[in-house]
Design a protein around this motif. Structure first.
Motif, PDB file in Angstrom:
ATOM      1  N   PHE A 133       2.476  71.529  35.873  1.00 23.40           N
ATOM      2  CA  PHE A 133       3.335  70.989  34.829  1.00 23.40           C
ATOM      3  C   PHE A 133       4.793  70.947  35.269  1.00 23.40           C
ATOM      4  CE2 PHE A 133      -0.126  72.807  32.025  1.00 23.40           C
ATOM      5  CZ  PHE A 133      -0.661  71.575  31.688  1.00 23.40           C
ATOM      6  N   ILE A 134       5.113  71.710  36.309  1.00 28.35           N
ATOM      7  CA  ILE A 134       6.474  71.765  36.832  1.00 28.35           C
ATOM      8  C   ILE A 134       6.623  70.905  38.084  1.00 28.35           C
ATOM      9  CG2 ILE A 134       8.232  73.322  37.772  1.00 28.35           C
ATOM     10  CD1 ILE A 134       6.740  75.583  36.211  1.00 28.35           C
ATOM     11  N   ALA A 135       5.642  70.990  38.973  1.00 30.84           N
ATOM     12  CA  ALA A 135       5.756  70.401  40.311  1.00 30.84           C
ATOM     13  C   ALA A 135       5.263  68.967  40.388  1.00 30.84           C
ATOM     14  CB  ALA A 135       4.995  71.256  41.320  1.00 30.84           C
ATOM     15  N   CYS A 136       4.556  68.475  39.383  1.00 26.79           N
ATOM     16  CA  CYS A 136       4.100  67.078  39.360  1.00 26.79           C
ATOM     17  C   CYS A 136       4.990  66.263  38.423  1.00 26.79           C
ATOM     18  CB  CYS A 136       2.643  66.987  38.890  1.00 26.79           C
ATOM     19  SG  CYS A 136       1.447  67.687  40.043  1.00 26.79           S
ATOM     20  N   ARG A 137       5.261  65.042  38.817  1.00 22.74           N
ATOM     21  CA  ARG A 137       5.968  64.091  37.964  1.00 22.74           C
ATOM     22  C   ARG A 137       5.130  62.820  37.894  1.00 22.74           C
ATOM     23  NH1 ARG A 137      10.619  66.040  40.971  1.00 22.74           N
ATOM     24  NH2 ARG A 137      10.366  64.321  42.459  1.00 22.74           N
ATOM     25  N   TRP A 138       4.930  62.307  36.701  1.00 20.22           N
ATOM     26  CA  TRP A 138       4.096  61.124  36.520  1.00 20.22           C
ATOM     27  C   TRP A 138       4.940  59.968  35.995  1.00 20.22           C
ATOM     28  CZ3 TRP A 138      -0.114  62.090  39.022  1.00 20.22           C
ATOM     29  CH2 TRP A 138      -0.630  63.394  39.040  1.00 20.22           C
ATOM     30  N   PRO A 139       4.646  58.751  36.399  1.00 16.24           N
ATOM     31  CA  PRO A 139       5.458  57.606  35.968  1.00 16.24           C
ATOM     32  C   PRO A 139       5.207  57.250  34.508  1.00 16.24           C
ATOM     33  CG  PRO A 139       3.574  56.856  37.245  1.00 16.24           C
ATOM     34  CD  PRO A 139       3.566  58.357  37.315  1.00 16.24           C
ATOM     35  N   ASN A 140       6.241  56.720  33.881  1.00 18.91           N
ATOM     36  CA  ASN A 140       6.119  56.153  32.536  1.00 18.91           C
ATOM     37  C   ASN A 140       5.579  57.149  31.514  1.00 18.91           C
ATOM     38  OD1 ASN A 140       6.886  53.609  33.656  1.00 18.91           O
ATOM     39  ND2 ASN A 140       4.760  53.295  34.299  1.00 18.91           N
ATOM     40  N   GLY A 141       5.869  58.420  31.729  1.00 18.69           N
ATOM     41  CA  GLY A 141       5.443  59.418  30.761  1.00 18.69           C
ATOM     42  C   GLY A 141       3.941  59.597  30.667  1.00 18.69           C
ATOM     43  N   MET A 142       3.206  59.331  31.734  1.00 18.67           N
ATOM     44  CA  MET A 142       1.753  59.483  31.725  1.00 18.67           C
ATOM     45  C   MET A 142       1.370  60.912  31.346  1.00 18.67           C
ATOM     46  SD  MET A 142       0.464  57.440  35.144  1.00 18.67           S
ATOM     47  CE  MET A 142      -1.275  57.761  34.852  1.00 18.67           C
ATOM     48  N   THR A 143       0.366  61.031  30.498  1.00 15.20           N
ATOM     49  CA  THR A 143      -0.168  62.339  30.148  1.00 15.20           C
ATOM     50  C   THR A 143      -1.281  62.706  31.121  1.00 15.20           C
ATOM     51  OG1 THR A 143      -1.855  61.428  28.674  1.00 15.20           O
ATOM     52  CG2 THR A 143       0.331  61.888  27.719  1.00 15.20           C
TER      53      THR A 143
END
Length: 258
Positions: A133-143
């Motif tokens: 939840f900290i180390a991953c970033r997803w585009p366009n607010g993907m859940t």
């Protein structure tokens, strides 16, 4: 051809990297290795490990784990789907493959995935503490469920009709009842981030009789409804509960006849 499996090598740790480097360069020349994720989030380290393994096995098949998609060390502009593409490229450069492999009447199929909360919803504590939840970033607010569906859409849905044996492997766990009953209640708070039931549906659609998974660091084999599920994680050096660490040979013929 023999078929071997391992996951969660975590070669950022020197002891684990030394184990990879010490593997025989002659014993596995005709064999295939399935690596079910979590080698490293650092691309040069990932590339090194897969290159070392590819030099020892005829075929090295790989599926990324959650660690491979961490971007905490990468540029702020990079998200985890970008990282996935870089990981796939690094695997190819190292001589490994993320594609299905056919050998005679056997098909070995890597299955991409992510957790989708089909094992339960994370509590606030887990959302604060779990590194993804900290180390991953997803585009366009993907859940996370959307991420899971994204990777699922990349998986094959069928194998050739003349294939007799199918072995699948994923990093994430395909069903929650693979967790042993002795897990303490406090640790069950991690269940929402262990896997997705979608993976089990996919491997059954493919006709798999054997499935290898990783992520949980709880090594076991369990047969449910005619399918044998295998976890053979190498794990972190400090995980003293591992009795043995190493490659596990998967007996395809035996499992297919079960």
């Amino acid at each position: 051809m023999r078929l071997f499996a391992i996951s969660d090598i975590h070669v950022d740790y020197d002891d684990n990297a030394k184990w990879v480097g010490a593997l025989s360069r002659s014993d596995y020349r005709d064999d295939t290795l399935m690596v079910a994720g979590d080698i490293s989030d650092r691309l040069p380290v990932l590339r090194w490990c897969l290159r070392e393994l590819s030099a020892r096995f005829r075929n090295t098949l790989f599926v990324p784990g959650n660690h491979e998609l961490w971007v905490v060390r990468d540029t702020p502009q990079q998200h985890s789907l970008d990282k996935f593409e870089l990981v796939a490229g690094a695997a190819t450069e190292a001589g490994a493959s993320m594609q299905p492999l056919r050998h005679d009447d056997l098909m070995i199929v890597p299955l991409l995935g992510w957790y989708d909360f089909s094992f339960g919803f994370p509590c606030d504590m887990l959302r604060r503490a779990w590194m993804d939840f900290i180390a991953c970033r997803w585009p366009n607010g993907m859940t996370e469920p959307e991420v899971s569906r994204h990777f699922s859409a990349l998986n094959p849905t069928q194998v050739p009709a003349d294939v007799q044996h199918v072995v699948t492997f994923s990093h994430f766990m395909p069903r929650l009842d693979l967790m042993p009953a002795w897990i303490p209640q406090a640790q069950r708070k991690l269940y929402p981030v262990l896997g997705a039931t979608r993976i089990d549906s996919e491997l059954r659609q493919l006709g798999a009789r054997t499935h290898v998974y990783g992520h949980t660091h709880i090594n076991r084999q369990k047969t449910i409804d005619g399918i044998t599920y295998i976890n053979n994680a190498f794990g972190y050096p400090h995980e003293h509960h591992f009795g043995t660490r190493g490659l596990l040979e998967v007996s395809v013929a035996q499992e297919s006849e079960a």
